[in-house]
Each structure stands twice: as C-alpha cells, then as structure tokens.
Design a protein around this motif. Sequence first.
Motif, PDB file in Angstrom:
ATOM      1  N   GLU A  53       0.823  -1.206   0.000  1.00  0.00           N
ATOM      2  CA  GLU A  53       0.000   0.000   0.000  1.00  0.00           C
ATOM      3  C   GLU A  53       0.861   1.261   0.000  1.00  0.00           C
ATOM      4  OE1 GLU A  53      -3.504   0.613   2.938  1.00  0.00           O
ATOM      5  OE2 GLU A  53      -3.392  -1.488   2.349  1.00  0.00           O
ATOM      6  N   MET A  62       5.052  -9.351  -3.148  1.00  0.00           N
ATOM      7  CA  MET A  62       3.870 -10.017  -2.590  1.00  0.00           C
ATOM      8  C   MET A  62       3.879 -11.497  -2.973  1.00  0.00           C
ATOM      9  SD  MET A  62       0.529  -7.585  -2.616  1.00  0.00           S
ATOM     10  CE  MET A  62       0.283  -7.261  -4.354  1.00  0.00           C
ATOM     11  N   GLY A  98     -12.080 -14.141 -11.518  1.00  0.00           N
ATOM     12  CA  GLY A  98     -11.269 -12.932 -11.697  1.00  0.00           C
ATOM     13  C   GLY A  98     -10.287 -12.689 -10.578  1.00  0.00           C
ATOM     14  N   LEU A 100      -7.286 -14.035  -7.966  1.00  0.00           N
ATOM     15  CA  LEU A 100      -6.241 -15.065  -7.860  1.00  0.00           C
ATOM     16  C   LEU A 100      -5.708 -15.229  -6.438  1.00  0.00           C
ATOM     17  CD1 LEU A 100      -4.254 -14.052 -11.085  1.00  0.00           C
ATOM     18  CD2 LEU A 100      -6.034 -15.803 -10.839  1.00  0.00           C
ATOM     19  N   HIS A 101      -6.249 -14.493  -5.488  1.00  0.00           N
ATOM     20  CA  HIS A 101      -5.764 -14.585  -4.102  1.00  0.00           C
ATOM     21  C   HIS A 101      -6.268 -15.877  -3.456  1.00  0.00           C
ATOM     22  CE1 HIS A 101      -5.598 -10.256  -4.994  1.00  0.00           C
ATOM     23  NE2 HIS A 101      -4.578 -10.218  -4.142  1.00  0.00           N
ATOM     24  N   ASP A 102      -5.350 -16.674  -2.919  1.00  0.00           N
ATOM     25  CA  ASP A 102      -5.838 -17.929  -2.337  1.00  0.00           C
ATOM     26  C   ASP A 102      -5.364 -18.216  -0.917  1.00  0.00           C
ATOM     27  OD1 ASP A 102      -3.204 -18.645  -2.812  1.00  0.00           O
ATOM     28  OD2 ASP A 102      -3.672 -20.442  -3.971  1.00  0.00           O
ATOM     29  N   GLY A 104      -5.955 -16.626   2.052  1.00  0.00           N
ATOM     30  CA  GLY A 104      -7.054 -16.566   3.024  1.00  0.00           C
ATOM     31  C   GLY A 104      -8.022 -17.714   2.812  1.00  0.00           C
ATOM     32  N   SER A 146     -14.626 -16.792  -1.402  1.00  0.00           N
ATOM     33  CA  SER A 146     -13.641 -15.809  -0.948  1.00  0.00           C
ATOM     34  C   SER A 146     -13.362 -14.798  -2.057  1.00  0.00           C
ATOM     35  CB  SER A 146     -12.341 -16.540  -0.566  1.00  0.00           C
ATOM     36  OG  SER A 146     -11.370 -15.622  -0.138  1.00  0.00           O
ATOM     37  N   THR A 150     -12.014  -5.418  -4.481  1.00  0.00           N
ATOM     38  CA  THR A 150     -13.312  -4.742  -4.600  1.00  0.00           C
ATOM     39  C   THR A 150     -13.894  -4.990  -5.998  1.00  0.00           C
ATOM     40  OG1 THR A 150     -11.995  -2.770  -5.063  1.00  0.00           O
ATOM     41  CG2 THR A 150     -12.996  -2.910  -2.898  1.00  0.00           C
ATOM     42  N   ALA A 179     -11.035 -10.017   2.495  1.00  0.00           N
ATOM     43  CA  ALA A 179     -10.701  -8.677   2.973  1.00  0.00           C
ATOM     44  C   ALA A 179     -11.654  -7.576   2.491  1.00  0.00           C
ATOM     45  CB  ALA A 179      -9.272  -8.345   2.578  1.00  0.00           C
ATOM     46  N   ALA A 198     -10.873 -16.655   9.314  1.00  0.00           N
ATOM     47  CA  ALA A 198     -10.994 -18.090   9.053  1.00  0.00           C
ATOM     48  C   ALA A 198     -11.612 -18.844  10.240  1.00  0.00           C
ATOM     49  CB  ALA A 198      -9.618 -18.656   8.719  1.00  0.00           C
TER      50      ALA A 198
END
Length: 211
Positions: A53, A62, A98, A100-102, A104, A146, A150, A179, A198
């Motif tokens: 950020e 990341m 759309g 790709l965060h996995d 969490g 999940s 946004t 998030a 979680a």
Amino acid sequence: MTVTQEIYEAIVAGDQNAADRLVGEALAAGLPADTILGDGLVAGMAEVGRRFECGTYFVGDMMVSARAMKAGLARLRPALTVQDVKPVGKVVIGTVQGDLHDIGKNLVSVMLEGAGFQVTDLGVDVRPDKFVAAAREKGADLVALSALLTTTMTNMKGVITAVKKAEFERPVRVLVGGAAVTPEFAAQIGADGYASDAALAAARARELIGV
Ligand code: B1M
C-alpha cells in the motif's frame, strides 16, 4: 527475537525455507498452532500488504511472501486439522472469478477441516457454474466464497444467484468472506452468512448447517 517474530520476518522477507523450518521449530517447542498462525504467518502477510500500500513493496514482493506463507501454512496444517473423524458436513470452497488470491481461502479451508467438515477446494478464479456443479456432485451443504478485491467481490452475487436457482437434493447455504467483503455487502447480495476471518468462518459454517 522469539520464534514467532522470526516467522513474521521470514514472511516479510519472502524466505520460504525459513518459514517452513521455523514453523517446524515452533511446533516442536510446543507453541500453540493459533499463536504461530496469528502472530507469525498472518501478521507477516499483513505487513506485506501494508508495504504494498505504501509503495515500498511491489507485486513480485507479494508473490514471494505468498510462497513463504504457503510453505509455513503447509507445515502448520496437520496441527490445525482433525484427522479421521466423520465429517459434520460438506463444503465446496473457492475464490471467485477474476480473483487469484488464495491464501485466506486456504486458511478458511484448513479451519473448516479443523471444525470437522469435508472440504472440496476448487481453487481460484472459479466461475459460478463450477461452484454449482461441484456442490451437486459432492452433495455439499455449504458453498464458501472468498474475494480479496473490490473489483471481484461483486462476482459473488452471480454465484449466489446460480446456487439459489439450482435444484439440490438438500438445502445449500452460501458463506462469504475476504478482505474486501463487509457484513452489509454480504446481506445485500443475499449471502446466508458472512465471516471476517478463518476461525469465524468455521464457526459460522457450523451454525449455518445447524451442527
Ligand atoms: Co493482492 N491485493 N493483488 N496479491 N494482495 C491485496 C488484496 C490488496 C488489498 C493490496 C493493497 O493494495 N494493500 C489489493 C486489493 C485492493 C482492493 O481491491 N481494495 C490487491 C491488489 C490491488 C492486487 C492486484 C490488482 C495487484 C496488481 O496486479 N496491480 C493483483 C490482482 C490479481 C488478481 O487477483 N486478479 C494482486 C495480486 C496479488 C498476488 C498474486 C501478488 C498475491 C496473491 C498470492 C496468492 O494469494 N497466492 C497478492 C497478495 C499476497 C496480497 C496481499 C498483500 C495479502 C493477501 C493475503 O494473502 N493476506 C493483500 C494485502 C492485504 O490483504 N493486506 C493484497 C493474508 C490472508 C491470511 O488474509 O486473504 O485477507 P486474507 O484472508 C483472511 C480474511 O479476509 C478471511 O479469512 C482470512 C484469514 O483469517 N477470509 C474469509 C478470506 N476468505 C474468506 C472466506 C470466508 C470467510 C473469511 O468465508 C467463505
């Protein structure tokens, strides 16, 4: 420095070998798994997000931190899950289309397993029809979604609509989180439940199917 601080540093530095080794050491030293998770792994990832950020970390940073987080989580997994018990229910989980965060989502998976659920993980970037097909094939009680962005959390609505339209042999509830997601948003899109982390996801899942 404590071992949880060292784990935190390993995640921030993206050192997957250190993350794996240190989680093993922490477990061998008798540290509770939830302390290793919260104070080491998750705190480290939160710092990575903060640096991204601020503009001091980039997507590549990341990615290496995410790899280290996965290595640490894989080592921790057996300590967080219950082995050889009859499942209390079946869950199909995935990150929406759309997105790709996995990390969490994987953590939610582990906690659901720990709470006694049989979990089918569809991975990331999952289309609504895939959730419906898997829920039917597995006889799921719950579809867990999940989203971290946004721009992708809006795709949860499409999954909920598809699940509500589909005909299943038993009721299928939808639990959402990630998030970017808020309780208000969850209510607005017609989700049956929302959880902010979680551990709460596992508790909410049990409530939703009445066990
Ligand atoms: Co991304 N990313 N990322 N990223 N990334 C965020 C989410 C971001 C907040 C960073 C930031 O700006 N501070 C930001 C989103 C901004 C927004 O939409 N508001 C962002 C962005 C912008 C992006 C890209 C667009 C960057 C780019 O390319 N310019 C891009 C998008 C790619 C895509 O998905 N299409 C992108 C890419 C990536 C990587 C691939 C590099 C990597 C993901 C690697 C992976 O997952 N395999 C990555 C990472 C690592 C992050 C941050 C740093 C960390 C996410 C994470 O793993 N956290 C993240 C910043 C942050 O979150 N602070 C960020 C640790 C994890 C344990 O927490 O996933 O939140 P989290 O899960 C929690 C809860 O949310 C909850 O429980 C978990 C733990 O208790 N939860 C649920 C999650 N799912 C749940 C489901 C439930 C219930 C609870 O019920 C079913």
